[in-house]
Design a protein around this motif. Structure first.
Motif, mmCIF file in Angstrom:
data_model
loop_
_atom_site.group_PDB
_atom_site.id
_atom_site.type_symbol
_atom_site.label_atom_id
_atom_site.label_comp_id
_atom_site.label_asym_id
_atom_site.label_seq_id
_atom_site.Cartn_x
_atom_site.Cartn_y
_atom_site.Cartn_z
ATOM 1 N N SER A 295 -3.251 59.699 -25.366
ATOM 2 C CA SER A 295 -1.935 59.590 -24.713
ATOM 3 C C SER A 295 -1.513 58.124 -24.531
ATOM 4 C CB SER A 295 -1.949 60.309 -23.362
ATOM 5 O OG SER A 295 -2.833 59.668 -22.471
ATOM 6 N N ARG A 296 -0.218 57.944 -24.336
ATOM 7 C CA ARG A 296 0.326 56.583 -24.165
ATOM 8 C C ARG A 296 -0.213 55.913 -22.912
ATOM 9 N NH1 ARG A 296 6.011 57.731 -26.660
ATOM 10 N NH2 ARG A 296 6.249 59.114 -24.888
ATOM 11 N N LYS A 297 -0.408 56.734 -21.844
ATOM 12 C CA LYS A 297 -0.867 56.120 -20.593
ATOM 13 C C LYS A 297 -2.246 55.492 -20.772
ATOM 14 C CE LYS A 297 -0.813 60.388 -18.706
ATOM 15 N NZ LYS A 297 -0.936 61.119 -19.979
ATOM 16 N N HIS B 64 -6.712 62.982 -14.706
ATOM 17 C CA HIS B 64 -7.392 63.236 -15.983
ATOM 18 C C HIS B 64 -6.371 63.418 -17.083
ATOM 19 C CE1 HIS B 64 -10.345 63.919 -12.905
ATOM 20 N NE2 HIS B 64 -11.259 63.623 -13.819
ATOM 21 N N THR B 65 -6.723 62.947 -18.249
ATOM 22 C CA THR B 65 -5.744 62.976 -19.328
ATOM 23 C C THR B 65 -6.418 62.933 -20.687
ATOM 24 O OG1 THR B 65 -3.630 62.028 -20.007
ATOM 25 C CG2 THR B 65 -5.353 60.460 -19.390
ATOM 26 N N ASP B 66 -5.567 62.878 -21.729
ATOM 27 C CA ASP B 66 -6.046 62.897 -23.106
ATOM 28 C C ASP B 66 -6.163 61.454 -23.608
ATOM 29 O OD1 ASP B 66 -5.751 65.120 -25.682
ATOM 30 O OD2 ASP B 66 -5.698 62.969 -26.119
ATOM 31 N N ARG C 231 5.119 59.274 -15.889
ATOM 32 C CA ARG C 231 5.007 60.692 -16.206
ATOM 33 C C ARG C 231 4.229 61.394 -15.095
ATOM 34 N NH1 ARG C 231 2.387 56.568 -17.404
ATOM 35 N NH2 ARG C 231 2.711 56.497 -19.636
ATOM 36 N N SER C 232 4.421 62.725 -15.023
ATOM 37 C CA SER C 232 3.715 63.508 -13.997
ATOM 38 C C SER C 232 2.305 63.805 -14.461
ATOM 39 C CB SER C 232 4.404 64.859 -13.791
ATOM 40 O OG SER C 232 5.753 64.691 -13.489
ATOM 41 N N VAL C 233 1.352 63.738 -13.560
ATOM 42 C CA VAL C 233 0.000 64.251 -13.822
ATOM 43 C C VAL C 233 -0.489 64.932 -12.551
ATOM 44 C CG1 VAL C 233 -0.670 62.489 -15.544
ATOM 45 C CG2 VAL C 233 -1.236 62.139 -13.149
ATOM 46 N N LEU C 234 -1.520 65.730 -12.703
ATOM 47 C CA LEU C 234 -2.127 66.352 -11.519
ATOM 48 C C LEU C 234 -3.002 65.329 -10.818
ATOM 49 C CD1 LEU C 234 -3.245 69.771 -13.042
ATOM 50 C CD2 LEU C 234 -1.300 69.353 -11.516
ATOM 51 N N ARG D 220 -10.566 72.871 -13.402
ATOM 52 C CA ARG D 220 -9.241 73.161 -13.967
ATOM 53 C C ARG D 220 -9.116 74.662 -14.228
ATOM 54 N NH1 ARG D 220 -6.924 68.312 -13.147
ATOM 55 N NH2 ARG D 220 -6.003 67.288 -14.960
HETATM 56 C C1 LIG Z 1 3.669 69.004 -13.345
HETATM 57 C C2 LIG Z 1 3.001 68.345 -14.528
HETATM 58 C C3 LIG Z 1 1.648 68.078 -14.472
HETATM 59 C C4 LIG Z 1 1.028 67.429 -15.537
HETATM 60 N N1 LIG Z 1 -0.308 67.129 -15.437
HETATM 61 C C5 LIG Z 1 -0.901 66.420 -16.415
HETATM 62 C C6 LIG Z 1 -2.252 65.981 -16.260
HETATM 63 O O1 LIG Z 1 -2.928 66.227 -15.248
HETATM 64 N N2 LIG Z 1 -2.790 65.270 -17.274
HETATM 65 C C7 LIG Z 1 -2.079 64.947 -18.397
HETATM 66 O O2 LIG Z 1 -2.634 64.290 -19.271
HETATM 67 N N3 LIG Z 1 -0.807 65.337 -18.569
HETATM 68 C C8 LIG Z 1 -0.192 66.055 -17.598
HETATM 69 N N4 LIG Z 1 1.122 66.427 -17.743
HETATM 70 C C9 LIG Z 1 1.857 65.997 -18.958
HETATM 71 C C10 LIG Z 1 2.303 64.519 -18.763
HETATM 72 O O3 LIG Z 1 3.431 64.447 -17.895
HETATM 73 C C11 LIG Z 1 2.636 63.801 -20.083
HETATM 74 O O4 LIG Z 1 3.667 64.466 -20.762
HETATM 75 C C12 LIG Z 1 1.428 63.664 -21.023
HETATM 76 O O5 LIG Z 1 0.238 63.375 -20.288
HETATM 77 C C13 LIG Z 1 1.670 62.546 -22.052
HETATM 78 O O6 LIG Z 1 1.966 61.360 -21.343
HETATM 79 P P1 LIG Z 1 1.876 59.865 -21.947
HETATM 80 O O7 LIG Z 1 2.011 59.963 -23.430
HETATM 81 O O8 LIG Z 1 2.995 59.136 -21.282
HETATM 82 O O9 LIG Z 1 0.562 59.303 -21.584
HETATM 83 C C14 LIG Z 1 1.768 67.084 -16.692
HETATM 84 C C15 LIG Z 1 3.133 67.370 -16.733
HETATM 85 C C16 LIG Z 1 3.740 67.997 -15.670
HETATM 86 C C17 LIG Z 1 5.220 68.277 -15.746
#
Ligand SMILES: Cc1cc2nc3c(=O)[nH]c(=O)nc-3n(C[C@H](O)[C@H](O)[C@H](O)COP(=O)(O)O)c2cc1C
Length: 167
Positions: free
Chosen positions: A35-37, A30-32, A15-18, A81
Motif C-alpha cells: 500500500s501507499r501508506k 495493520h495494512t498491506d 485514509r481510514s484504517v481500523l 480480525r
Molecule cells: C472503515 C474502513 C476501514 C479500513 N481499514 C483498513 C485497515 O485496517 N487496513 C488497511 O490496510 N486498509 C483499510 N481500509 C482501506 C484503506 O482506507 C485504504 O483504501 C487502503 O489501505 C489503501 O490505502 P493506501 O494505498 O493509501 O495506503 C479501510 C477502509 C475503510 C473505509
C-alpha cells in the motif's frame, strides 16, 4: 481512524484504517505491504491520525512516529480480525482487483472453501505498525457552551505537558 502520512516529496495522503489495538506505548494498525501508506512510512515515519465520535461530541487527534510492530503482535492482531478481513488480507491484490466481478466472486468463494476457519495465518503482505504519540489532542464539543481541547505534548525532556486550548 483516518491516518495521514507524507510521501518522499512531502505530499500528504490520508485514509481510514481500523485501530487494531492500543497500549501504554502506542496505537496499532495493520495494512498491506504494497500500500501507499507503507511506502510513505518507509521514507518518513512521522504520521498523524484522527478519530471522531460526532454523536458523543468527541475527537482524538494524535501526532507521532510510526514503527513496525513485532511479529507476535502482527499474528495476534490477524487472529482477532473477522473471517472476512482474514480472507481479504490474503486475496486483496492488484491482480485480483482487475478481475471481472463474476470472476472475483468465484475466486473468493474458492479460496474461502479451501481455507476452513482457523487455518489461515498472517499473509506475507500483512504488516503491523505502532504509532508512538508525541502529541494527543482530545476535543470536547458541547451543546451549551464552546468546544475546547485538552492537549498533551511530549517535551524534549521526555515529560508530558498539558494545555487547554479553544476548540
Ligand atoms: C472503515 C474502513 C476501514 C479500513 N481499514 C483498513 C485497515 O485496517 N487496513 C488497511 O490496510 N486498509 C483499510 N481500509 C482501506 C484503506 O482506507 C485504504 O483504501 C487502503 O489501505 C489503501 O490505502 P493506501 O494505498 O493509501 O495506503 C479501510 C477502509 C475503510 C473505509
Amino acid at each position: 481512524m483516518v491516518v495521514a502520512t507524507v510521501d518522499a516529496d512531502g505530499r500528504p495522503d490520508a485514509r481510514s484504517v481500523l485501530l487494531s489495538e492500543y497500549s501504554a506505548e502506542g496505537f496499532f494498525f495493520h495494512t498491506d505491504s504494497r500500500s501507499r501508506k507503507v511506502a510513505d512510512l518507509e521514507s518518513n515515519p512521522h504520521a498523524a491520525f484522527a478519530i471522531a465520535w460526532p454523536a458523543e461530541l468527541r475527537q482524538l487527534s494524535v501526532q507521532g512516529v510510526v514503527e513496525r510492530a513485532s511479529v507476535a503482535e502482527e499474528r495476534f492482531a490477524y487472529a482477532r480480525r473477522s473471517r472476512y478481513l482474514q480472507l481479504l488480507a490474503w486475496i486483496n491484490s492488484p491482480e485480483f482487483a482487475l478481475l471481472p466481478s463474476a470472476e472475483r466472486e468465484r475466486a473468493w468463494a474458492e479460496f474461502d472453501a479451501e481455507h476452513p476457519e482457523g487455518t489461515l495465518t498472517t499473509p506475507p503482505t500483512w504488516l503491523g505498525f505502532m504509532m508512538r504519540p508525541t502529541r494527543l489532542t482530545f476535543w470536547e464539543g458541547s451543546r451549551s457552551t464552546a468546544s475546547r481541547r485538552t492537549e498533551h505534548r511530549l517535551t524534549d525532556e521526555g515529560n508530558w505537558a498539558k494545555e487547554i486550548l479553544p476548540g
